[in-house]
Design an enzyme around this catalytic site. Structure first.
Site, short mmCIF file in Angstrom:
data_model
loop_
_atom_site.label_atom_id
_atom_site.label_comp_id
_atom_site.label_asym_id
_atom_site.label_seq_id
_atom_site.Cartn_x
_atom_site.Cartn_y
_atom_site.Cartn_z
N LYS A 114 23.73 48.06 35.03
CA LYS A 114 22.84 47.38 35.97
C LYS A 114 21.53 48.14 36.17
O LYS A 114 20.47 47.53 36.29
CB LYS A 114 23.54 47.17 37.32
CG LYS A 114 24.56 46.05 37.28
CD LYS A 114 24.96 45.59 38.67
CE LYS A 114 25.92 44.39 38.57
NZ LYS A 114 26.46 43.98 39.86
N LYS A 195 29.86 39.31 27.83
CA LYS A 195 30.44 38.70 29.02
C LYS A 195 29.49 37.63 29.57
O LYS A 195 28.28 37.84 29.61
CB LYS A 195 30.64 39.82 30.04
CG LYS A 195 31.03 39.40 31.44
CD LYS A 195 31.04 40.60 32.38
CE LYS A 195 29.82 40.62 33.28
NZ LYS A 195 30.12 40.72 34.71
N LYS A 198 25.33 35.77 35.21
CA LYS A 198 24.19 34.98 35.67
C LYS A 198 22.88 35.49 35.06
O LYS A 198 21.89 34.79 35.07
CB LYS A 198 24.11 34.93 37.19
CG LYS A 198 24.29 36.22 37.88
CD LYS A 198 24.85 35.99 39.27
CE LYS A 198 25.45 37.25 39.81
NZ LYS A 198 26.44 37.06 40.83
P1 ADP Z 1 28.40 38.71 38.27
O1 ADP Z 1 29.24 39.60 37.39
O2 ADP Z 1 28.10 37.37 37.67
O3 ADP Z 1 27.17 39.43 38.80
P2 ADP Z 1 29.96 39.32 40.63
O4 ADP Z 1 29.70 40.75 40.26
O5 ADP Z 1 29.62 38.90 42.01
O6 ADP Z 1 29.26 38.36 39.59
O7 ADP Z 1 31.47 39.02 40.31
C1 ADP Z 1 32.28 38.15 41.07
C2 ADP Z 1 33.66 38.08 40.46
O8 ADP Z 1 33.62 37.38 39.22
C3 ADP Z 1 34.26 39.47 40.12
O9 ADP Z 1 35.64 39.45 40.42
C4 ADP Z 1 34.03 39.59 38.65
O10 ADP Z 1 34.98 40.44 38.04
C5 ADP Z 1 34.21 38.16 38.20
N1 ADP Z 1 33.48 37.88 36.95
C6 ADP Z 1 32.14 37.97 36.77
N2 ADP Z 1 31.80 37.60 35.52
C7 ADP Z 1 32.97 37.28 34.88
C8 ADP Z 1 33.30 36.81 33.57
N3 ADP Z 1 32.35 36.61 32.65
N4 ADP Z 1 34.59 36.58 33.27
C9 ADP Z 1 35.57 36.78 34.19
N5 ADP Z 1 35.33 37.20 35.46
C10 ADP Z 1 34.06 37.45 35.80
NA NA Z 2 30.57 41.56 38.09
#
Ligand code: ADP
Ligand code: NA
Length: 328
Positions: A114, A195, A198
Site C-alpha cells: 500500500k 488479486k 478496488k
Molecule cells: P480491499 O482489499 O478491496 O481494499 P478491504 O481491505 O476493506 O478491501 O477488505 C475487506 C475484506 O475483503 C477483507 O476481509 C479482505 O480480506 C477481503 N478481500 C478483499 N479483496 C479480496 C479478494 N480479491 N478476494 C477475496 N477476499 C478479498
Molecule cells: Na484488503
C-alpha cells in the site's frame, strides 16, 4: 456456554464493495450471524491512513453500512457499527503498540504494497495492523471472517494476544481466522494473476456490487481467459478460467467438478454467458436495496447507534481489564 464471538470489518474506501470482498468475506459475515454473536463494522479509522476527503469518507461510511444491510447483515442478529463511534479502538491500539516490536511491525507485506502506491506514507498506515489487532481483541473474538490477504495481520493479532496474556495474565481470547479456501482470493478479471481490488488497473477487472446488471455481465463476458477452449480448473496454467470457476461455484451453489462436467466440450462462450447471468441474478438486486437503506436516514442512524452502543458495552469491559493489567 456462550455462542462463538465473530468480528470483522471493511474499509469505506470506495463507493462500492466488489465481488472479491463479497465472496472472500461478506458472504461469511451473513452466514455466521445465525450461529454466533457477531460484531461487524465499517472501519473508517483505517480509511484515513491513505489520502481521503472528509465529505466523501462520511458518505462512503453510510453507503458501506447500507450495502452490508442490503446483502444480508441483519441488525437483529449482529451489531453493525462504524468504528470511529467506539473510542475504545484507538485506546487499546495504543497499549498494543507498546507491546509490538518495530521489526515485527515492519514485516507486514500489506504496508509495503500500500505504501508503494501512496505519494506520502504515514505512520498511521504503518501501525494499521496494530489498530486491527485492537479491533479484534476488544471483542474477545473467536473467529474473524476475512480473505487470504488478511492472514498475516491475523497472525500478528494472535501473537500480540498471546504475548499480552503471558506478560500480564489472561486478558484476551486468541482469535482464529475464518478463511474459506475456494474464495479466499478472488482474482482480477483483466489480470487474473493479481488479486481483485478496488484499485484494479483496468475498469473491467473488478465487478462492483453496485454495478448495473449489464455492466456485471459485460465484465464477466470480457474476462481474460486463455487460448485453449477447455473449462478446466488449473490455477497455475489457467488462472482466468479457474477464477471464473471459483466465482461460479460459490454464487451458483455448485461444485467445480460439476461445472467442468457441464461445460465439457462447450468452449468459453456458453460458460461465460451463463456465469454472467448467475452474477447478475445474485448480485443485481443489492443496488436497489442499498438505495432503500440510504433513503431512510433516520432508520440507518438508529441501526448504527444501537450497534455502536452494543459494541461499546463489550469493548469498554475489555479495555478496563487491559488498563488495570498494565498498571493504569
Ligand atoms: P480491499 O482489499 O478491496 O481494499 P478491504 O481491505 O476493506 O478491501 O477488505 C475487506 C475484506 O475483503 C477483507 O476481509 C479482505 O480480506 C477481503 N478481500 C478483499 N479483496 C479480496 C479478494 N480479491 N478476494 C477475496 N477476499 C478479498
Ligand atoms: Na484488503
Amino acid at each position: 456456554d456462550r455462542k462463538p464471538r465473530v468480528l470483522s470489518g471493511i474499509q469505506p474506501t470506495s463507493d462500492s464493495f466488489h465481488i472479491g470482498n463479497y465472496l472472500g468475506a461478506l458472504r461469511q459475515w451473513v452466514a455466521l450471524q445465525d450461529t454466533s454473536d457477531a460484531f461487524y463494522m465499517v472501519v473508517d479509522l483505517h480509511a484515513i491512513t491513505v489520502d481521503h476527503e472528509p465529505k466523501v469518507l462520511h458518505q462512503r461510511s453510510r453507503v458501506s453500512a447500507a450495502q452490508l444491510l442490503a446483502l444480508g447483515v441483519d441488525p437483529e442478529k449482529s451489531a453493525l457499527f462504524v468504528q470511529s463511534q467506539v473510542p475504545e479502538h484507538p485506546m487499546l491500539a495504543w497499549i498494543l503498540g507498546a507491546e509490538t516490536g518495530f521489526g515485527e511491525a515492519s514485516r507486514m507485506t500489506q504496508f509495503k504494497d500500500k505504501s508503494a502506491k501512496q505519494e506520502r506514507t504515514t505512520v498511521g498506515l504503518f501501525t494499521y495492523p496494530i489498530l486491527q489487532a485492537a479491533d479484534i481483541l476488544l471483542y474477545q473474538t473467536d473467529q474473524v471472517p476475512v480473505g487470504e490477504d488478511q492472514r498475516q495481520h491475523l497472525e500478528l493479532t494472535r501473537d500480540l494476544a498471546i504475548r499480552f496474556n503471558t506478560t500480564y495474565g489472561q486478558t484476551f481470547i486468541v482469535p482464529e481466522p475464518h478463511i474459506v479456501k475456494e474464495t479466499a482470493t478472488i482474482k482480477d478479471l483483466a489480470e487474473p494473476e493479481k488479486k481483485m481490488s478496488k484499485s484494479s488497473a483496468s475498469p473491467r477487472g473488478c465487478v462492483y456490487l453496485l454495478d448495473e446488471p449489464n455492466q456485471m455481465r459485460k465484465k464477466i463476458k470480457s474476462a481474460v481467459t486463455d487460448s485453449e477452449a477447455e473449462v478446466r480448473y488449473d490455477v497455475e496454467h489457467k488462472p482466468g478460467v479457474s477464477n471464473l470457476l471459483n466465482i461460479y461455484a460459490a454464487l451458483g451453489n455448485t461444485t467445480i467438478e460439476k461445472l467442468e462436467a457441464e461445460y465439457a466440450g462447450r468452449g468459453y462462450g456458453d460458460f461465460k454467458g451463463d456465469l454472467a447471468e448467475v452474477v447478475a441474478d445474485s448480485l443485481g438486486p443489492i443496488a436497489a436495496r442499498t438505495k432503500e437503506y440510504l433513503a431512510d436516514k433516520a432508520e440507518l442512524d438508529r441501526i448504527l447507534t444501537a450497534g455502536a452502543e452494543k459494541a461499546r458495552q463489550v469493548a469498554s469491559r475489555t479495555l478496563a481489564k487491559a488498563y488495570k493489567k498494565v498498571g493504569f
